[in-house]
Design a protein around this motif. Sequence first.
Motif, short mmCIF file in Angstrom:
data_model
loop_
_atom_site.label_atom_id
_atom_site.label_comp_id
_atom_site.label_asym_id
_atom_site.label_seq_id
_atom_site.Cartn_x
_atom_site.Cartn_y
_atom_site.Cartn_z
N GLN A 83 13.29 37.14 51.71
CA GLN A 83 13.66 37.03 50.30
C GLN A 83 12.48 36.55 49.47
O GLN A 83 12.29 36.99 48.32
CB GLN A 83 14.85 36.06 50.15
CG GLN A 83 15.34 35.89 48.71
CD GLN A 83 15.89 37.17 48.10
OE1 GLN A 83 16.72 37.84 48.72
NE2 GLN A 83 15.42 37.52 46.91
N TRP A 84 11.68 35.67 50.03
CA TRP A 84 10.49 35.18 49.33
C TRP A 84 9.51 36.32 49.07
O TRP A 84 8.94 36.44 47.98
CB TRP A 84 9.83 34.07 50.14
CG TRP A 84 8.53 33.60 49.55
CD1 TRP A 84 7.28 33.83 50.03
CD2 TRP A 84 8.36 32.81 48.37
NE1 TRP A 84 6.34 33.24 49.22
CE2 TRP A 84 6.97 32.61 48.20
CE3 TRP A 84 9.25 32.25 47.44
CZ2 TRP A 84 6.44 31.88 47.12
CZ3 TRP A 84 8.72 31.53 46.37
CH2 TRP A 84 7.34 31.35 46.23
N VAL A 85 9.33 37.18 50.05
CA VAL A 85 8.43 38.34 49.89
C VAL A 85 9.00 39.27 48.82
O VAL A 85 8.26 39.78 47.97
CB VAL A 85 8.26 39.11 51.21
CG1 VAL A 85 7.31 40.29 51.02
CG2 VAL A 85 7.74 38.19 52.31
N LEU A 86 10.31 39.49 48.84
CA LEU A 86 10.96 40.34 47.85
C LEU A 86 10.79 39.78 46.45
O LEU A 86 10.55 40.53 45.49
CB LEU A 86 12.45 40.48 48.19
CG LEU A 86 13.30 41.29 47.21
CD1 LEU A 86 12.81 42.73 47.11
CD2 LEU A 86 14.77 41.26 47.64
N THR A 87 10.88 38.47 46.33
CA THR A 87 10.78 37.82 45.01
C THR A 87 9.35 37.83 44.48
O THR A 87 9.11 38.13 43.31
CB THR A 87 11.29 36.37 45.09
OG1 THR A 87 12.65 36.37 45.54
CG2 THR A 87 11.19 35.68 43.74
N THR A 88 8.39 37.52 45.35
CA THR A 88 6.99 37.43 44.90
C THR A 88 6.31 38.78 44.85
O THR A 88 5.28 38.94 44.19
CB THR A 88 6.19 36.52 45.85
OG1 THR A 88 6.21 37.07 47.18
CG2 THR A 88 6.79 35.11 45.86
N ASP A 141 19.44 46.13 41.60
CA ASP A 141 19.41 46.54 43.00
C ASP A 141 18.43 45.70 43.80
O ASP A 141 18.65 45.41 44.98
CB ASP A 141 19.00 48.01 43.12
CG ASP A 141 20.00 48.97 42.49
OD1 ASP A 141 21.20 48.72 42.63
OD2 ASP A 141 19.56 49.95 41.85
N GLU A 142 17.33 45.32 43.17
CA GLU A 142 16.24 44.62 43.86
C GLU A 142 16.38 43.11 43.83
O GLU A 142 15.46 42.39 44.26
CB GLU A 142 14.91 45.04 43.24
CG GLU A 142 14.62 46.53 43.37
CD GLU A 142 13.40 46.96 42.57
OE1 GLU A 142 12.94 46.15 41.72
OE2 GLU A 142 12.92 48.09 42.77
N LYS A 143 17.48 42.60 43.36
CA LYS A 143 17.65 41.16 43.20
C LYS A 143 17.71 40.43 44.53
O LYS A 143 17.18 39.33 44.68
CB LYS A 143 18.91 40.87 42.38
CG LYS A 143 19.09 39.40 42.05
CD LYS A 143 20.28 39.19 41.13
CE LYS A 143 20.44 37.71 40.76
NZ LYS A 143 21.60 37.48 39.87
N SER A 144 18.38 41.02 45.52
CA SER A 144 18.53 40.35 46.81
C SER A 144 18.32 41.33 47.95
O SER A 144 18.32 42.55 47.75
CB SER A 144 19.93 39.73 46.92
OG SER A 144 20.92 40.75 47.05
#
Length: 225
Positions: free
Chosen positions: A101-106, A34-37
């Motif tokens: 997306q960068w914030v979500l990834t990091t 769910d949190e991938k993108s």
Amino acid sequence: MFLLAALFSLIQVAQAEESYVSLQRHALAATAKDEKSLDSLAKYLDRGRPRTFYDKRVKFWTRNWAGDYATALEIYAWIASRIHYVDSDGEQYEPSDPEAQWVLTTRAGVCHDYAVLYHALAKKAGLDVEYVYGTARTDSADVPGPHAWNAVCIGGEWRMVDSCWARDDVTGKVDYKWFLLSPERFTETHLPWEEEFGHQPCCAYLQNMDRKKLQQIRQKMGLRR
């Protein structure tokens, strides 16, 4: 009469807390998939709620305000719990999907990053949302500092959201003190920069505010301009 009013107030508070707990539980149950993108997370936190529904009583399509509220809260709870504040001197850009997306990834960032991610998720979930920047001051701060937050429109009214301040530093729990405050109440701690007054619909009330009152707010926050 006073006792009845007090009891009704307590019931409302209990119902609100129960709503918070239920929605927060769902938000934090998101899986890695769910949190991938941004799209997948926004879809999960929105829980597939329709933005409109047909009201048979008035035979008209009506906005699903309760669904908007629930989605706004789940995004707030997820960001407050999953993103960690990390000081950074890095350059900040206008809100965009790649930056969010960068914030979500990091899973880390400053106030700007929190606001960028909230903006992206809320927008993808179908909410009317804005990114706002300005000055904020905490009780412990000697001077105000630059800050960023969001505004979301629920039931036709703009309300302010600060997901960066949403985690209790002592307990680590989500603090809903900064969720859906009225713009007027928010100015006690958060004041948009003047160029935002006419640029953002959520800040338009400041255009018509008495100059003396606005000056008093600035002085209270330690701003000279």
